[in-house]
Design a protein around this motif. Structure first.
Motif, PDB file in Angstrom:
ATOM      1  N   ASN A 118     -55.140 -15.130 -34.433  1.00 17.26           N
ATOM      2  CA  ASN A 118     -54.261 -15.578 -33.347  1.00 17.26           C
ATOM      3  C   ASN A 118     -54.378 -14.581 -32.203  1.00 17.26           C
ATOM      4  OD1 ASN A 118     -52.372 -17.094 -31.988  1.00 17.26           O
ATOM      5  ND2 ASN A 118     -50.638 -15.997 -32.851  1.00 17.26           N
ATOM      6  N   ASP A 119     -55.622 -14.287 -31.821  1.00 18.73           N
ATOM      7  CA  ASP A 119     -55.873 -13.309 -30.774  1.00 18.73           C
ATOM      8  C   ASP A 119     -56.688 -13.922 -29.655  1.00 18.73           C
ATOM      9  OD1 ASP A 119     -58.195 -13.608 -32.227  1.00 18.73           O
ATOM     10  OD2 ASP A 119     -58.674 -11.481 -32.288  1.00 18.73           O
ATOM     11  N   GLY A 120     -56.745 -13.238 -28.537  1.00 18.40           N
ATOM     12  CA  GLY A 120     -57.519 -13.702 -27.397  1.00 18.40           C
ATOM     13  C   GLY A 120     -58.385 -12.583 -26.854  1.00 18.40           C
ATOM     14  N   TRP A 121     -59.586 -12.941 -26.418  1.00 15.35           N
ATOM     15  CA  TRP A 121     -60.545 -11.982 -25.880  1.00 15.35           C
ATOM     16  C   TRP A 121     -61.206 -12.571 -24.646  1.00 15.35           C
ATOM     17  CZ3 TRP A 121     -61.743  -7.201 -28.138  1.00 15.35           C
ATOM     18  CH2 TRP A 121     -61.118  -6.952 -29.362  1.00 15.35           C
ATOM     19  N   PHE A 135     -50.750 -10.771 -25.313  1.00 14.36           N
ATOM     20  CA  PHE A 135     -49.824 -11.866 -25.098  1.00 14.36           C
ATOM     21  C   PHE A 135     -48.417 -11.302 -25.015  1.00 14.36           C
ATOM     22  CE2 PHE A 135     -53.388 -13.802 -27.432  1.00 14.36           C
ATOM     23  CZ  PHE A 135     -53.822 -14.656 -26.429  1.00 14.36           C
ATOM     24  N   LYS A 136     -47.669 -11.771 -24.057  1.00 11.71           N
ATOM     25  CA  LYS A 136     -46.318 -11.270 -23.841  1.00 11.71           C
ATOM     26  C   LYS A 136     -45.295 -12.322 -24.243  1.00 11.71           C
ATOM     27  CE  LYS A 136     -47.977  -8.843 -19.798  1.00 11.71           C
ATOM     28  NZ  LYS A 136     -47.951  -8.799 -18.366  1.00 11.71           N
ATOM     29  N   ALA A 137     -44.089 -11.852 -24.576  1.00  8.29           N
ATOM     30  CA  ALA A 137     -42.990 -12.785 -24.819  1.00  8.29           C
ATOM     31  C   ALA A 137     -42.646 -13.439 -23.497  1.00  8.29           C
ATOM     32  CB  ALA A 137     -41.785 -12.044 -25.384  1.00  8.29           C
ATOM     33  N   ARG A 148     -42.429 -21.009 -25.146  1.00  5.07           N
ATOM     34  CA  ARG A 148     -42.169 -19.587 -25.341  1.00  5.07           C
ATOM     35  C   ARG A 148     -43.490 -18.821 -25.458  1.00  5.07           C
ATOM     36  NH1 ARG A 148     -39.271 -19.505 -30.115  1.00  5.07           N
ATOM     37  NH2 ARG A 148     -37.609 -20.420 -28.909  1.00  5.07           N
ATOM     38  N   ARG A 149     -44.508 -19.474 -25.990  1.00  5.33           N
ATOM     39  CA  ARG A 149     -45.789 -18.806 -26.186  1.00  5.33           C
ATOM     40  C   ARG A 149     -46.674 -18.867 -24.947  1.00  5.33           C
ATOM     41  NH1 ARG A 149     -44.863 -21.458 -31.193  1.00  5.33           N
ATOM     42  NH2 ARG A 149     -46.059 -23.218 -30.494  1.00  5.33           N
ATOM     43  N   ILE A 154     -50.985 -20.116 -17.555  1.00  3.25           N
ATOM     44  CA  ILE A 154     -50.233 -21.336 -17.832  1.00  3.25           C
ATOM     45  C   ILE A 154     -48.919 -21.327 -17.063  1.00  3.25           C
ATOM     46  CG2 ILE A 154     -49.054 -22.669 -19.632  1.00  3.25           C
ATOM     47  CD1 ILE A 154     -51.270 -21.720 -21.534  1.00  3.25           C
ATOM     48  N   THR A 155     -48.238 -20.181 -17.022  1.00  5.27           N
ATOM     49  CA  THR A 155     -46.949 -20.140 -16.328  1.00  5.27           C
ATOM     50  C   THR A 155     -47.112 -20.345 -14.829  1.00  5.27           C
ATOM     51  OG1 THR A 155     -47.025 -17.728 -16.199  1.00  5.27           O
ATOM     52  CG2 THR A 155     -45.800 -18.711 -18.052  1.00  5.27           C
TER      53      THR A 155
END
Length: 188
Positions: A118-121, A135-137, A148-149, A154-155
């Motif tokens: 569940n990671d991103g690179w 990734f931040k809350a 929330r994720r 995206i935001t």
């Protein structure tokens, strides 16, 4: 017979010829992502096994460069041994986030024992350096379990999404983004 003028032409497949010296092993569960100078192949499974004899994904990195007249060439991309590198994976997602960068997310690291990532690179293809994404809350404005994720780019789209919200939806935030209807979660 040829199709009449103005009619769609039938599609056909053309077998390409590798003009280089590198041959990529047959594989599944990899990604092939377009960038400015070709396509980046990352990961997947090609029959390798781990120390316990179980199928094991890899972190192979190749560049596919289409040529002229049905030709192509593969090149192996070596990453500096001292630099960050994502764990080997298969069944992951990758997309181009600019002409020179790809983002790789999640995937499966092992099937026995079952281990999902569940990671991103992010890979900068101008220098072939990986950077791990943090990734931040979400902020208090995003209260639904799905939203929330959502972080980062995206935001940036949330104001645009809110403009297309269907207020009659009882399931949460229903929006049409890029011509596709999605349920994104409840917004309070």
């Amino acid at each position: 017979a040829d199709a009449p003028a103005g009619m769609p032409q039938p599609l056909s497949w053309t077998r390409l010829t590798n003009t280089g010296n590198v041959v990529v092993s047959p594989r599944a569960g990899h990604t092939l992502t377009p960038v400015a100078h070709g396509f980046i192949l990352f990961g997947g499974m090609d029959g390798r096994r781990n120390d316990q004899g179980n199928p094991s994904p890899n972190s192979d990195l190749y560049v596919f460069k289409p040529g002229s007249k049905g030709t192509f060439e593969w090149s192996v991309q070596e990453i500096d041994a001292g630099s960050a590198m994502p764990p080997a994976r298969t069944l992951h997602t990758a997309l181009a986030i600019s002409a020179e960068e790809i983002f790789v997310y999640a995937g499966m690291h092992s099937t026995t024992p079952y281990q999902v990532l569940n990671d991103g690179w992010t890979l900068d293809t101008t220098c072939f350096e990986w950077k791990r994404s943090q990734f931040k809350a979400a902020n208090s404005e995003l209260k639904g379990c799905r939203t929330r994720r959502m972080t980062g780019r995206i935001t940036e789209y949330l104001p645009q999404i809110r403009e297309t919200v269907d207020p009659s939806s009882k399931r949460g935030l229903a929006a049409t983004v890029g011509g596709r209807r999605s349920i994104l979660g409840r917004m309070s």
